[in-house]
Scaffold this motif. Structure first.
Motif, short mmCIF file in Angstrom:
data_model
loop_
_atom_site.label_atom_id
_atom_site.label_comp_id
_atom_site.label_asym_id
_atom_site.label_seq_id
_atom_site.Cartn_x
_atom_site.Cartn_y
_atom_site.Cartn_z
N ILE A 363 0.81 -1.21 0.00
CA ILE A 363 0.00 0.00 0.00
C ILE A 363 0.85 1.27 0.00
CG2 ILE A 363 -1.87 -1.18 1.20
CD1 ILE A 363 -1.05 0.26 3.77
N ALA A 364 2.17 1.13 0.07
CA ALA A 364 3.04 2.31 0.10
C ALA A 364 2.95 3.05 -1.24
CB ALA A 364 4.48 1.91 0.38
N PRO A 365 3.04 4.37 -1.24
CA PRO A 365 3.02 5.13 -2.50
C PRO A 365 4.15 4.68 -3.42
CG PRO A 365 2.79 6.59 -0.60
CD PRO A 365 3.10 5.25 -0.05
N SER A 366 3.94 4.84 -4.70
CA SER A 366 4.87 4.32 -5.70
C SER A 366 6.27 4.90 -5.58
CB SER A 366 4.34 4.58 -7.11
OG SER A 366 4.14 5.97 -7.32
N GLY A 367 6.39 6.11 -5.06
CA GLY A 367 7.71 6.74 -4.96
C GLY A 367 8.48 6.41 -3.70
N THR A 368 7.90 5.56 -2.83
CA THR A 368 8.55 5.27 -1.55
C THR A 368 9.90 4.59 -1.75
OG1 THR A 368 6.41 5.08 -0.44
CG2 THR A 368 8.31 4.07 0.64
N ALA A 369 9.94 3.58 -2.63
CA ALA A 369 11.19 2.85 -2.85
C ALA A 369 12.28 3.77 -3.40
CB ALA A 369 10.95 1.68 -3.81
N VAL A 370 11.90 4.67 -4.30
CA VAL A 370 12.87 5.61 -4.85
C VAL A 370 13.42 6.52 -3.75
CG1 VAL A 370 13.17 7.58 -6.40
CG2 VAL A 370 11.90 5.56 -7.16
N ARG A 371 12.55 7.00 -2.88
CA ARG A 371 13.01 7.88 -1.81
C ARG A 371 13.93 7.15 -0.84
NH1 ARG A 371 7.67 9.73 -2.31
NH2 ARG A 371 6.95 8.40 -0.60
N MET A 372 13.67 5.88 -0.58
CA MET A 372 14.53 5.11 0.31
C MET A 372 15.92 4.96 -0.30
SD MET A 372 11.99 2.14 1.75
CE MET A 372 13.35 1.33 2.59
N ILE A 373 15.99 4.70 -1.59
CA ILE A 373 17.29 4.57 -2.24
C ILE A 373 18.02 5.91 -2.27
CG2 ILE A 373 18.42 4.04 -4.44
CD1 ILE A 373 16.19 1.99 -4.93
N LEU A 374 17.28 6.99 -2.51
CA LEU A 374 17.89 8.31 -2.55
C LEU A 374 18.54 8.69 -1.23
CD1 LEU A 374 15.21 10.39 -4.52
CD2 LEU A 374 17.46 9.69 -5.32
N ARG A 375 18.00 8.18 -0.12
CA ARG A 375 18.57 8.50 1.19
C ARG A 375 20.05 8.19 1.26
NH1 ARG A 375 15.89 5.61 6.05
NH2 ARG A 375 17.75 6.48 7.03
N HIS A 376 20.47 7.09 0.63
CA HIS A 376 21.86 6.66 0.74
C HIS A 376 22.65 6.85 -0.55
CE1 HIS A 376 20.40 4.96 4.44
NE2 HIS A 376 19.53 4.21 3.79
#
Length: 385
Positions: A363-376
Motif C-alpha cells: 500500500i506504500a506510495p509508488s515513490g517510496t522505494a525511490v526515496r529510500m534509495i535516494l537517502r543513501h
C-alpha cells in the motif's frame, strides 16, 4: 608531506584507493595476499554514489560500459506476487544514473587496468605495520619491508591491521545470516533487471548482466559455519518451489560455482578510521550487512574522500583526521540502516510480522522505494585535484 603509500588489500576498496592516490600524484604499491588473481566472486549492484565515486576516479565510463542498468524489477513474495516495483528510470532522472549490475570479476579487472601492473604485489601476506617512527610507516610482508608515508588498510572484515590498531575492539560478529550465490553458466530468460523475493527468514534475488547471464543470491537465517556437502541442492530444497525465474536460475548454475559465506558485520563502531599514518577503508573500517547493497559503494566513497583529503592537506595526519571526520558518521549511518533493513526484510520470521510488512509494502506510495534509495545513494564526491 611525502607522497608514497602502501595499500593493504587488492579488493574493490583497495584498488579504488590506489587509483585515487595516483590521481593526486602519489606513488602507490598495492599488496594483495592472494597468490593468484582469479577474480572469484559473483555479482554486484552499484548505486549512484558508487558510480559517482568511480567517475571521480576516472573509471566510471568503463564500468558503465560493462554494466547493465537496472530499470525494472522490485520485491516479491515466494508465490510471485509483487510487493513493490522498482522505477529505475525515476532514479536516473533524480540522480543522473540508474543502479547498475556488473560481475565482481569484471569490476576488479577494470580497476586493475587503471593501475600500472608493477604497482600490484600478489601473494604477499602483510605480517606487520610498524608505526614506531612518527614520520614513516613500515609495512612488512615476508622478508620485504615497504617504507611509506601512508598505509591504507583495505584488508577486509577479517583484516589484521584493524586488530593491531584497536586491540580492545571486539571485531566482527555474525549477523545471523548466511549467503549462497553464483553466476549462471549461460543466459537465462529474465523479465526484469533486478529482483528480491522475501520469505520467512529467507531471501532470493538476482542481478541480470549484459551478456544475458545473471547472478543469484540466497540469504537465509543460519548459525555461523553451517556448511552443506551440496550447496546447490540445499538452495533447491529451500527455494526450488518459489516463483519463476528462480528454478531456471538454479538450473543454469554449475554446482561447483556456488559460493557460501556467513554474513559478518562490525556492530561495535570503531572510535576512528585512522591512527597516525594508517587509514582504514571499506570493510576493514565499517563492514556492514548486504541488505542495502551499499558495502562496495561505501568503500568507493572512502577511496575518493581519502584521496581528496590528502590532496588538500599539508600533513598526512591532518588529512586522515579530515577523512575520519567525513567518512565515519556517514558510513556508520548506512551500516545501521542496512542492519535495520535486514531485520525488517530477509531476517523477519514471525508470520504476523511478515504479513504486516508485506501489506505495508503493497500500500506504500509508488515513490517510496525511490526515496529510500535516494537517502543513501545521493552523494556527491569531492573533486580530485
Amino acid at each position: 608531506m611525502g607522497n608514497s603509500a602502501v595499500v593493504i588489500g587488492g579488493g574493490i576498496g583497495g584498488l579504488a584507493a590506489a587509483i585515487g592516490l595516483r590521481r593526486i600524484g602519489w606513488e602507490v604499491t598495492v599488496v594483495e595476499r592472494a597468490p593468484v588473481l582469479d577474480d572469484a566472486g559473483a555479482g554486484i549492484s552499484l548505486a549512484a554514489n558508487g558510480i559517482r565515486a568511480l567517475d571521480a576516479l576516472g573509471v566510471g565510463d568503463e564500468v558503465r560500459g560493462a554494466a547493465r542498468p537496472q530499470y525494472t524489477g522490485g520485491t516479491r513474495r515466494p508465490d510471485g506476487t509483487w510487493l513493490a516495483r522498482m522505477d529505475g528510470a525515476a532514479l536516473e532522472r533524480a540522480l543522473g544514473t540508474p543502479i547498475v549490475g556488473i560481475p565482481r570479476a569484471a569490476l576488479h579487472r577494470l580497476l586493475r587496468a587503471a593501475l600500472p601492473p608493477e604497482s600490484l604485489v600478489v601473494g604477499a601476506d602483510v605480517t606487520s605495520v610498524d608505526r614506531s617512527d612518527p614520520a614513516r610507516v613500515l609495512v612488512g610482508h615476508g622478508d620485504t619491508v615497504l617504507e611509506a608515508d601512508l598505509a591504507v588498510a583495505a584488508d577486509g572484515i577479517a583484516g589484521r591491521v584493524r586488530a593491531e590498531l584497536f586491540p580492545g575492539h571486539p571485531g566482527p560478529v555474525h549477523s545471523g545470516s548466511t549467503v549462497l550465490r553464483a553466476i549462471t553458466e549461460h543466459p537465462v530468460d529474465l523479465r526484469s533487471d533486478f529482483e528480491v523475493t522475501w520469505g520467512r527468514g529467507a531471501e532470493f534475488g538476482h542481478i541480470a548482466f549484459t551478456d544475458g547471464r545473471a547472478e543469484w543470491h540466497a540469504v537465509v537465517n543460519s548459525p555461523a559455519e553451517v556448511r552443506h556437502s551440496d550447496p546447490l541442492a540445499e538452495v533447491r530444497r529451500r527455494f526450488g518451489g518459489w516463483h519463476d525465474p528462480i528454478p531456471a536460475l538454479l538450473d543454469a548454475t554449475r554446482p561447483d560455482t556456488v559460493l557460501h559465506h556467513d554474513v559478518g558485520e562490525l556492530v561495535t563502531p570503531l572510535p576512528s578510521y585512522a591512527v597516525g599514518r594508517v587509514a582504514l577503508l571499506g570493510d576493514a573500517a565499517h563492514a556492514m550487512t548486504p541488505h542495502l547493497g551499499q558495502g562496495a559503494c561505501q568503500a568507493l566513497e572512502d577511496a575518493v574522500t581519502l584521496a581528496a583529503a590528502l590532496a588538500g592537506a599539508t600533513t598526512v595526519e591532518s588529512a586522515l583526521m579530515r577523512y575520519d571526520a567525513e567518512r565515519r558518521p556517514r558510513s556508520r549511518s548506512v551500516a545501521r540502516a542496512a542492519r535495520q533493513a535486514g531485520r525488517m526484510g530477509q531476517q523477519l520470521t514471525h508470520p504476523l510480522a511478515v504479513s504486516l510488512r508485506n501489506a505495508a509494502l503493497r500500500i506504500a506510495p509508488s515513490g517510496t522505494a525511490v526515496r529510500m534509495i535516494l537517502r543513501h545513494a545521493d552523494w556527491t564526491p569531492p573533486e580530485l585535484t
